[in-house]
Design a protein around this motif. Structure first.
Motif, short mmCIF file in Angstrom:
data_model
loop_
_atom_site.label_atom_id
_atom_site.label_comp_id
_atom_site.label_asym_id
_atom_site.label_seq_id
_atom_site.Cartn_x
_atom_site.Cartn_y
_atom_site.Cartn_z
N PRO A 1 83.44 5.53 22.18
CA PRO A 1 84.34 4.09 22.49
C PRO A 1 82.84 2.83 22.54
CG PRO A 1 85.39 5.57 23.46
CD PRO A 1 84.12 5.98 23.28
N SER A 2 83.68 2.15 22.15
CA SER A 2 82.21 0.74 22.17
C SER A 2 82.00 0.33 23.45
CB SER A 2 82.64 -0.52 21.24
OG SER A 2 84.32 -0.81 22.41
N GLY A 3 81.02 0.01 24.33
CA GLY A 3 80.95 -0.23 25.53
C GLY A 3 80.49 1.04 26.63
N ILE A 4 80.60 1.93 26.15
CA ILE A 4 80.03 3.33 26.06
C ILE A 4 78.86 4.00 26.07
CG2 ILE A 4 80.81 5.96 26.87
CD1 ILE A 4 83.05 3.95 27.52
N SER A 5 77.60 3.98 26.39
CA SER A 5 76.13 3.63 26.79
C SER A 5 75.73 5.13 27.26
CB SER A 5 75.84 2.33 26.33
OG SER A 5 76.17 1.92 28.48
N THR A 6 75.94 5.39 28.59
CA THR A 6 74.90 6.15 29.49
C THR A 6 76.28 7.41 29.72
OG1 THR A 6 76.49 5.38 31.48
CG2 THR A 6 74.09 4.90 30.67
N VAL A 7 75.90 8.71 30.21
CA VAL A 7 76.69 9.92 30.89
C VAL A 7 77.96 9.08 31.84
CG1 VAL A 7 76.70 11.63 31.76
CG2 VAL A 7 74.28 11.95 30.84
N ALA A 8 77.54 8.66 32.64
CA ALA A 8 78.47 7.99 33.50
C ALA A 8 79.27 6.82 32.95
CB ALA A 8 77.95 6.40 34.67
N ASP A 9 78.97 6.29 32.06
CA ASP A 9 80.26 5.77 31.17
C ASP A 9 81.08 6.44 30.87
OD1 ASP A 9 79.15 3.20 31.68
OD2 ASP A 9 78.31 3.00 29.99
N LEU A 10 80.77 8.01 29.84
CA LEU A 10 81.58 8.55 29.11
C LEU A 10 82.00 9.32 30.24
CD1 LEU A 10 82.09 10.34 27.18
CD2 LEU A 10 80.08 11.76 26.83
N ILE A 11 81.49 9.81 30.97
CA ILE A 11 82.48 10.75 32.26
C ILE A 11 83.73 9.64 32.89
CG2 ILE A 11 82.38 11.27 34.75
CD1 ILE A 11 79.99 12.04 34.38
N THR B 1 71.58 8.50 32.31
CA THR B 1 71.22 8.77 30.37
C THR B 1 72.03 8.20 29.42
OG1 THR B 1 70.23 10.87 31.42
CG2 THR B 1 69.74 10.17 29.27
N SER B 2 71.29 6.87 28.77
CA SER B 2 71.56 6.49 27.29
C SER B 2 72.24 8.27 26.29
CB SER B 2 70.60 6.21 26.88
OG SER B 2 71.55 5.53 25.30
N ILE B 3 73.08 7.98 25.98
CA ILE B 3 73.66 8.55 25.00
C ILE B 3 74.18 7.67 23.29
CG2 ILE B 3 75.07 9.92 26.59
CD1 ILE B 3 77.51 8.09 25.99
N ALA B 4 73.26 7.04 23.24
CA ALA B 4 73.80 6.24 22.12
C ALA B 4 73.47 6.56 20.77
CB ALA B 4 72.91 4.48 21.55
N ASP B 5 72.11 7.42 20.66
CA ASP B 5 71.99 8.48 19.60
C ASP B 5 72.63 9.55 19.61
OD1 ASP B 5 71.84 5.99 17.58
OD2 ASP B 5 69.89 6.37 18.77
N ALA B 6 72.91 10.48 20.34
CA ALA B 6 73.72 11.53 20.80
C ALA B 6 74.18 12.15 20.03
CB ALA B 6 74.33 11.85 22.09
#
Length: 84
Positions: free
Chosen positions: A24-34, A67-72
């Protein structure tokens, strides 16, 4: 698409081993994803209720919450690993 992998009790609590998602937009780090995963239903809320007990790997490299997940391509979640 990003592949999410769930291991050990994280897999047991979510009820799935893996899934492919569009981040989803606005999700840029592992913490955001969690944080976002916790909103997906009670099974995810339960699996991720103790953020500090969850470990993550981004593209097979251990990652911190910031940690950034931008291009994961792949993000894995698992409990702490102990030796024996």
């Amino acid at each position: 698409m990003t592949r999410l992998l769930y291991f050990a009790w994280v897999k047991d609590k979510t009820g799935i081993a893996s899934e492919d998602i569009e981040l989803p937009s606005g999700i840029s780090t592992v913490a955001d994803l969690i944080g976002w995963l916790k909103t997906r239903g009670p099974e995810f809320t339960h699996a991720f209720e103790q953020d500090g007990a969850i470990r993550a790997a981004v593209d097979q490299t251990h990652a911190r919450l910031d940690t950034s997940i931008a291009d994961a391509k792949e993000i894995a979640f698992f409990p702490p690993v102990t030796g024996g």
